[in-house]
Write a protein that holds these residues in place. Sequence first.
Motif, PDB file in Angstrom:
ATOM      1  N   GLY A 264       0.789  -1.232   0.000  1.00  0.00           N
ATOM      2  CA  GLY A 264       0.000   0.000   0.000  1.00  0.00           C
ATOM      3  C   GLY A 264       0.820   1.279   0.000  1.00  0.00           C
ATOM      4  N   LYS A 265       2.160   1.121   0.059  1.00  0.00           N
ATOM      5  CA  LYS A 265       3.001   2.329   0.103  1.00  0.00           C
ATOM      6  C   LYS A 265       4.057   2.291  -0.998  1.00  0.00           C
ATOM      7  N   ILE A 266       4.371   3.461  -1.509  1.00  0.00           N
ATOM      8  CA  ILE A 266       5.404   3.526  -2.545  1.00  0.00           C
ATOM      9  C   ILE A 266       6.360   4.671  -2.234  1.00  0.00           C
ATOM     10  N   THR A 267       7.662   4.374  -2.359  1.00  0.00           N
ATOM     11  CA  THR A 267       8.662   5.431  -2.228  1.00  0.00           C
ATOM     12  C   THR A 267       9.337   5.592  -3.584  1.00  0.00           C
ATOM     13  N   MET A 268       9.401   6.828  -4.058  1.00  0.00           N
ATOM     14  CA  MET A 268      10.081   7.059  -5.343  1.00  0.00           C
ATOM     15  C   MET A 268      10.943   8.326  -5.314  1.00  0.00           C
TER      16      MET A 268
ATOM     17  N   TYR B  62      -2.439   3.945  -3.579  1.00  0.00           N
ATOM     18  CA  TYR B  62      -1.184   3.880  -2.829  1.00  0.00           C
ATOM     19  C   TYR B  62      -0.922   5.187  -2.084  1.00  0.00           C
ATOM     20  N   GLU B  63      -0.232   5.040  -0.974  1.00  0.00           N
ATOM     21  CA  GLU B  63       0.290   6.225  -0.281  1.00  0.00           C
ATOM     22  C   GLU B  63       1.697   6.422  -0.871  1.00  0.00           C
ATOM     23  N   VAL B  64       1.895   7.509  -1.608  1.00  0.00           N
ATOM     24  CA  VAL B  64       3.155   7.677  -2.341  1.00  0.00           C
ATOM     25  C   VAL B  64       4.016   8.770  -1.719  1.00  0.00           C
ATOM     26  N   THR B  65       5.265   8.461  -1.434  1.00  0.00           N
ATOM     27  CA  THR B  65       6.215   9.493  -1.025  1.00  0.00           C
ATOM     28  C   THR B  65       7.176   9.691  -2.192  1.00  0.00           C
ATOM     29  N   TYR B  66       7.124  10.888  -2.743  1.00  0.00           N
ATOM     30  CA  TYR B  66       7.870  11.183  -3.960  1.00  0.00           C
ATOM     31  C   TYR B  66       8.874  12.291  -3.642  1.00  0.00           C
TER      32      TYR B  66
ATOM     33  N   ASN C  61      19.110   7.639   1.116  1.00  0.00           N
ATOM     34  CA  ASN C  61      19.264   6.867   2.366  1.00  0.00           C
ATOM     35  C   ASN C  61      18.711   7.626   3.561  1.00  0.00           C
ATOM     36  N   LYS C  62      18.989   8.921   3.578  1.00  0.00           N
ATOM     37  CA  LYS C  62      18.557   9.738   4.715  1.00  0.00           C
ATOM     38  C   LYS C  62      17.029   9.900   4.731  1.00  0.00           C
ATOM     39  N   LEU C  63      16.460  10.126   3.559  1.00  0.00           N
ATOM     40  CA  LEU C  63      15.008  10.357   3.490  1.00  0.00           C
ATOM     41  C   LEU C  63      14.193   9.080   3.657  1.00  0.00           C
ATOM     42  N   PHE C  64      14.689   8.001   3.051  1.00  0.00           N
ATOM     43  CA  PHE C  64      13.850   6.793   2.960  1.00  0.00           C
ATOM     44  C   PHE C  64      14.421   5.564   3.658  1.00  0.00           C
ATOM     45  N   GLY C  65      15.712   5.568   3.977  1.00  0.00           N
ATOM     46  CA  GLY C  65      16.328   4.336   4.443  1.00  0.00           C
ATOM     47  C   GLY C  65      17.128   3.712   3.317  1.00  0.00           C
ATOM     48  N   GLU C  66      17.493   2.435   3.500  1.00  0.00           N
ATOM     49  CA  GLU C  66      18.454   1.823   2.575  1.00  0.00           C
ATOM     50  C   GLU C  66      17.916   1.571   1.172  1.00  0.00           C
ATOM     51  N   LYS C  67      16.616   1.340   1.080  1.00  0.00           N
ATOM     52  CA  LYS C  67      16.095   0.961  -0.245  1.00  0.00           C
ATOM     53  C   LYS C  67      14.728   1.581  -0.516  1.00  0.00           C
ATOM     54  N   ILE C  68      14.522   1.973  -1.773  1.00  0.00           N
ATOM     55  CA  ILE C  68      13.222   2.540  -2.168  1.00  0.00           C
ATOM     56  C   ILE C  68      12.596   1.661  -3.246  1.00  0.00           C
ATOM     57  N   ASP C  69      11.357   1.966  -3.565  1.00  0.00           N
ATOM     58  CA  ASP C  69      10.678   1.174  -4.604  1.00  0.00           C
ATOM     59  C   ASP C  69      11.158   1.560  -5.998  1.00  0.00           C
TER      60      ASP C  69
ATOM     61  N   ALA D 284      17.131   0.745  -5.443  1.00  0.00           N
ATOM     62  CA  ALA D 284      15.701   0.684  -5.742  1.00  0.00           C
ATOM     63  C   ALA D 284      15.373  -0.681  -6.340  1.00  0.00           C
ATOM     64  N   ASN D 285      14.170  -1.163  -6.081  1.00  0.00           N
ATOM     65  CA  ASN D 285      13.743  -2.426  -6.701  1.00  0.00           C
ATOM     66  C   ASN D 285      13.445  -2.231  -8.179  1.00  0.00           C
ATOM     67  N   TYR D 286      12.996  -1.014  -8.520  1.00  0.00           N
ATOM     68  CA  TYR D 286      12.673  -0.733  -9.924  1.00  0.00           C
ATOM     69  C   TYR D 286      13.379   0.552 -10.338  1.00  0.00           C
ATOM     70  N   TRP D 287      14.087   0.471 -11.447  1.00  0.00           N
ATOM     71  CA  TRP D 287      14.712   1.660 -12.029  1.00  0.00           C
ATOM     72  C   TRP D 287      13.945   2.000 -13.299  1.00  0.00           C
ATOM     73  N   MET D 288      13.526   3.250 -13.384  1.00  0.00           N
ATOM     74  CA  MET D 288      12.770   3.672 -14.583  1.00  0.00           C
ATOM     75  C   MET D 288      13.512   4.824 -15.270  1.00  0.00           C
ATOM     76  N   HIS D 289      13.588   4.745 -16.593  1.00  0.00           N
ATOM     77  CA  HIS D 289      14.268   5.810 -17.351  1.00  0.00           C
ATOM     78  C   HIS D 289      13.411   6.289 -18.512  1.00  0.00           C
ATOM     79  N   ASN D 290      13.265   7.602 -18.619  1.00  0.00           N
ATOM     80  CA  ASN D 290      12.538   8.153 -19.766  1.00  0.00           C
ATOM     81  C   ASN D 290      13.511   8.436 -20.913  1.00  0.00           C
ATOM     82  N   GLY D 291      12.985   8.349 -22.135  1.00  0.00           N
ATOM     83  CA  GLY D 291      13.802   8.606 -23.324  1.00  0.00           C
ATOM     84  C   GLY D 291      14.147  10.085 -23.478  1.00  0.00           C
ATOM     85  N   HIS D 292      15.042  10.392 -24.395  1.00  0.00           N
ATOM     86  CA  HIS D 292      15.466  11.783 -24.564  1.00  0.00           C
ATOM     87  C   HIS D 292      14.577  12.508 -25.594  1.00  0.00           C
TER      88      HIS D 292
END
Length: 438
Positions: free
Chosen positions: A20-24, A58-62, A211-219, A248-256
């Motif tokens: 139910g929570k997402i960190t990005m 989802y509760e999202v922290t962005y 690391n400071k904002l979210f801890g060791e790992k984010i979504d 991060a468990n998922y890395w996302m990249h946008n095109g140029h």
Amino acid sequence: MKIYNSLTDKLEEFKPIKEGKITMYVCGPTVYNYVHIGNMRPVITFDMVYHYFKYLGYEVTYASNFTDVNPKIIAAAKELKMTEREVADKFIDAYLEDLKNYNCSNIEARPRVINYMDDIFNFIAKLIDKGYAYVNDGDVYFRVSKIKDYGILSNQDINDLIAGSRIEIDEKKENPLDFALWRKTTDGEQFESPWSKGIPGWHTECVVMINKLFGEKIDIHAGGVDLKFPHHENEIAQSIALNDNYIANYWMHNGHININNEKMSKSLGNFVLARDFIKEHSANEIKLVFFSTHYRLPINLTDKTFEDAKAIDNKIALALKQANLILNINNLHDIDKNIKDSTFEEYMDNDFNTPNVITYLLDLVKQLNQKLRNKDYDILITVSKILQITNILGLVYDMPKLTQEQIDIYNKWNEARENKDYEKADYYRSILIEQKIL
Ligand SMILES: [Zn+2]
């Protein structure tokens, strides 16, 4: 839902760390200048992603940072005859103003490097302690050879990288791929560290803030594709060293972005600032152009792409304007802001397939127009769906509540038309147009 993970190069089922929570986290601008239109693509893309996650419940922290300690800022300070802090503040304000003009979300978490200097010292000290970093003449470098997965994100073999390295040979480094965590500097803004007076490396800044904002790992960690190497690769290397994970468990990249089939660059003279671009095109048009191409693919900006986007924008705006009039006249104000749409979800759940979403959106607009033409005013659900989708895409359409006086004028216009009193009809029509009701 499925997300294309740049780390594994696979479309993967999305599963958050905490239910139910997402960190990005999305890498933000280095604030030494006004941002260009290419910088707006990740902003607009991940704003849409953020809104869609919220729609799903989802509760999202962005978080998206400001790189406000950087050699580019020191250089800009000299050129502009300002202090580094003045330069950073000036361009942070300008950036926030751009976001407002582009109708982008005002997310709360915007960390600035300047507030994390002690954390950066601690982080680097830990890397040195563990043997992942070494000090040489006041500089601190990361020992890339200790990371066996180095190159995992950009799909490069470490030996090929070393062999083909165009990175200039630096006498202070053990290996040409090693990157600076800390650099001794002699002019401009400096910070007193255990190793020298200097400034931190960009790749360290982002990892420390995460690391400071979210801890060791984010979504989700995201950014433009140009950041994959070396920036994101080097963030991952540090995280493997200290936390034994890929951040991060998922890395996302946008095109140029290309302009008329050419890469945007200062030397080609086709380098467009976001603030100049918005003078020529509306925020809706720019977003429709972006979303007409899948976020992972490059976009080619041409006059034609903007003409098409403008036509789509007008089509949606006109249908909603007419619908708004009908809803007001029939006293129907209950737009369902929580409405769900399974077709929309099907496209979005497939790695945010916005080109399909736009086709579907136009389909809904067509349905709405048909109903309006047939004087079938059972339109609340269709209008709610259109507004829900446009909201998630960050498109803005006004649905103003009309006053009784305005409704009266509309009724009088209709009456005059029925009585074939064209002079009166024209008079009322001109008022309605003036008030942007028609
Ligand atoms: Zn970054």
